[in-house]
Design a protein around this motif. Structure first.
Motif, short mmCIF file in Angstrom:
data_model
loop_
_atom_site.label_atom_id
_atom_site.label_comp_id
_atom_site.label_asym_id
_atom_site.label_seq_id
_atom_site.Cartn_x
_atom_site.Cartn_y
_atom_site.Cartn_z
N ALA A 296 -6.80 -43.82 42.12
CA ALA A 296 -6.39 -42.54 42.72
C ALA A 296 -6.53 -41.44 41.68
O ALA A 296 -6.47 -41.68 40.47
N PRO B 28 6.42 -48.13 49.91
CA PRO B 28 4.98 -48.39 49.85
C PRO B 28 4.65 -49.72 49.17
O PRO B 28 5.36 -50.17 48.27
N LEU C 265 -9.13 -41.58 46.73
CA LEU C 265 -7.78 -41.26 47.19
C LEU C 265 -7.24 -40.20 46.26
O LEU C 265 -7.15 -40.41 45.05
N LEU D 56 -4.12 -37.59 45.47
CA LEU D 56 -2.71 -37.25 45.70
C LEU D 56 -2.49 -35.88 45.07
O LEU D 56 -2.61 -35.72 43.85
N VAL E 270 -0.43 -47.94 42.18
CA VAL E 270 -1.90 -47.84 42.23
C VAL E 270 -2.47 -48.78 41.17
O VAL E 270 -2.55 -48.43 39.99
N GLY F 189 0.66 -36.68 50.56
CA GLY F 189 0.18 -37.67 49.60
C GLY F 189 0.58 -39.08 50.01
O GLY F 189 -0.22 -40.01 49.95
N ALA F 190 1.84 -39.22 50.45
CA ALA F 190 2.31 -40.54 50.92
C ALA F 190 1.57 -40.94 52.20
O ALA F 190 1.27 -42.12 52.40
N PHE G 87 -1.51 -50.50 46.10
CA PHE G 87 -2.88 -50.18 46.51
C PHE G 87 -3.81 -50.69 45.42
O PHE G 87 -3.62 -50.39 44.24
N TRP H 251 3.59 -42.96 40.81
CA TRP H 251 2.52 -43.73 41.46
C TRP H 251 1.99 -44.86 40.57
O TRP H 251 1.33 -45.77 41.06
N TYR I 262 -1.85 -42.05 51.17
CA TYR I 262 -1.70 -43.35 50.50
C TYR I 262 -1.56 -44.48 51.52
O TYR I 262 -2.25 -45.49 51.45
N GLU I 263 -0.67 -44.28 52.48
CA GLU I 263 -0.46 -45.31 53.51
C GLU I 263 -1.71 -45.48 54.36
O GLU I 263 -2.07 -46.60 54.75
N ALA J 240 5.66 -40.01 44.34
CA ALA J 240 5.72 -41.29 45.04
C ALA J 240 7.06 -41.37 45.76
O ALA J 240 8.08 -40.91 45.25
#
Length: 169
Positions: free
Chosen positions: A120, A113, A31, A33, A144, A11-12, A116, A140, A15-16, A38
Motif C-alpha cells: 500500500a 480488518p 492500494l 490510503l 499490510v 481508506g478503510a 492484506f 496500517w 482496504y476492505e 487504520a
C-alpha cells in the motif's frame, strides 16, 4: 488489475474492498490510503486532541490565538456547509445525515480488518504530524503484509482535497 484509493474513512473502505477482491482472485495493482488511520488504531477524540497538542508544540505561543480563531472559523464554515448539504441536524433520521453522523462512525469503530498480503501507499498530511507521530504508518503496518510506502503532502486533513494539495497528491 484494480487500482483502489480511499481518503480518510474511505481508506478503510478501499482496504476492505482490496481484501474482498483479492479473495475473489483479482489482482490489486495499487492500494492507496489517503490520510487514513487504520481502524481502532487511534480513537477520533484522542486523534483530535493529539493533533492540537502537536500544533501547539510546533507553533510559537504568540500564534496560538490565531490558530484557535482559524479552527473556530473552519468549524463554523463546515457546520454551515453540512446544514445546507444534509439539512437541519435535528432531522437525524434523514438518510445522508444519519449515514454520515451515526452509521459510518459506528461501523468504523466496530471494523476489525484482516491482514492484506499486498502493498500500500499511504499519503500523510505533513501539517497534521501529531496524528501519525505515534505510529508513522498510521496503524496500517501490522495489517499490510507487503509493506507500506509513505508519502507526505504539505496540507492538513481538512484541506487535502483542495488545491494546491490535490495537484501534489
Amino acid at each position: 488489475p484494480y487500482f483502489l484509493a480511499g481518503f480518510s474513512l474511505g481508506g478503510a473502505i478501499a482496504y476492505e474492498s482490496a481484501l474482498h477482491l483479492r479473495a475473489a482472485g483479482h489482482e490489486i495493482a495499487l492500494l492507496v490510503l489517503i490520510d487514513a488511520m487504520a481502524p481502532s488504531s487511534n480513537p477520533k477524540g484522542l486523534a483530535r486532541f493529539a493533533r492540537h497538542v502537536g500544533e501547539f508544540a510546533h507553533r510559537a505561543p504568540s500564534t496560538w490565538p490565531s490558530y484557535f480563531m482559524r479552527r473556530w472559523r473552519n468549524r463554523r464554515t463546515r457546520q454551515r456547509i453540512d446544514r445546507r448539504r444534509y439539512g437541519n441536524p435535528a432531522d437525524r433520521g434523514a438518510g445522508t445525515e444519519r449515514l454520515a453522523t451515526d452509521i459510518l462512525p459506528e461501523a468504523w469503530r466496530a471494523y476489525a480488518p484482516r491482514s492484506f498480503d499486498g502493498r500500500a501507499v499511504l499519503f500523510r498530511c505533513a501539517e497534521d504530524i501529531a496524528l501519525w507521530r505515534r505510529t508513522p504508518d498510521m496503524g496500517w503496518g501490522g495489517l499490510v503484509a507487503g509493506g507500506i510506502e509513505t508519502r507526505d503532502i504539505p496540507a492538513t486533513h481538512q484541506y487535502l482535497m483542495h488545491e494546491p494539495a490535490v495537484a501534489i497528491l
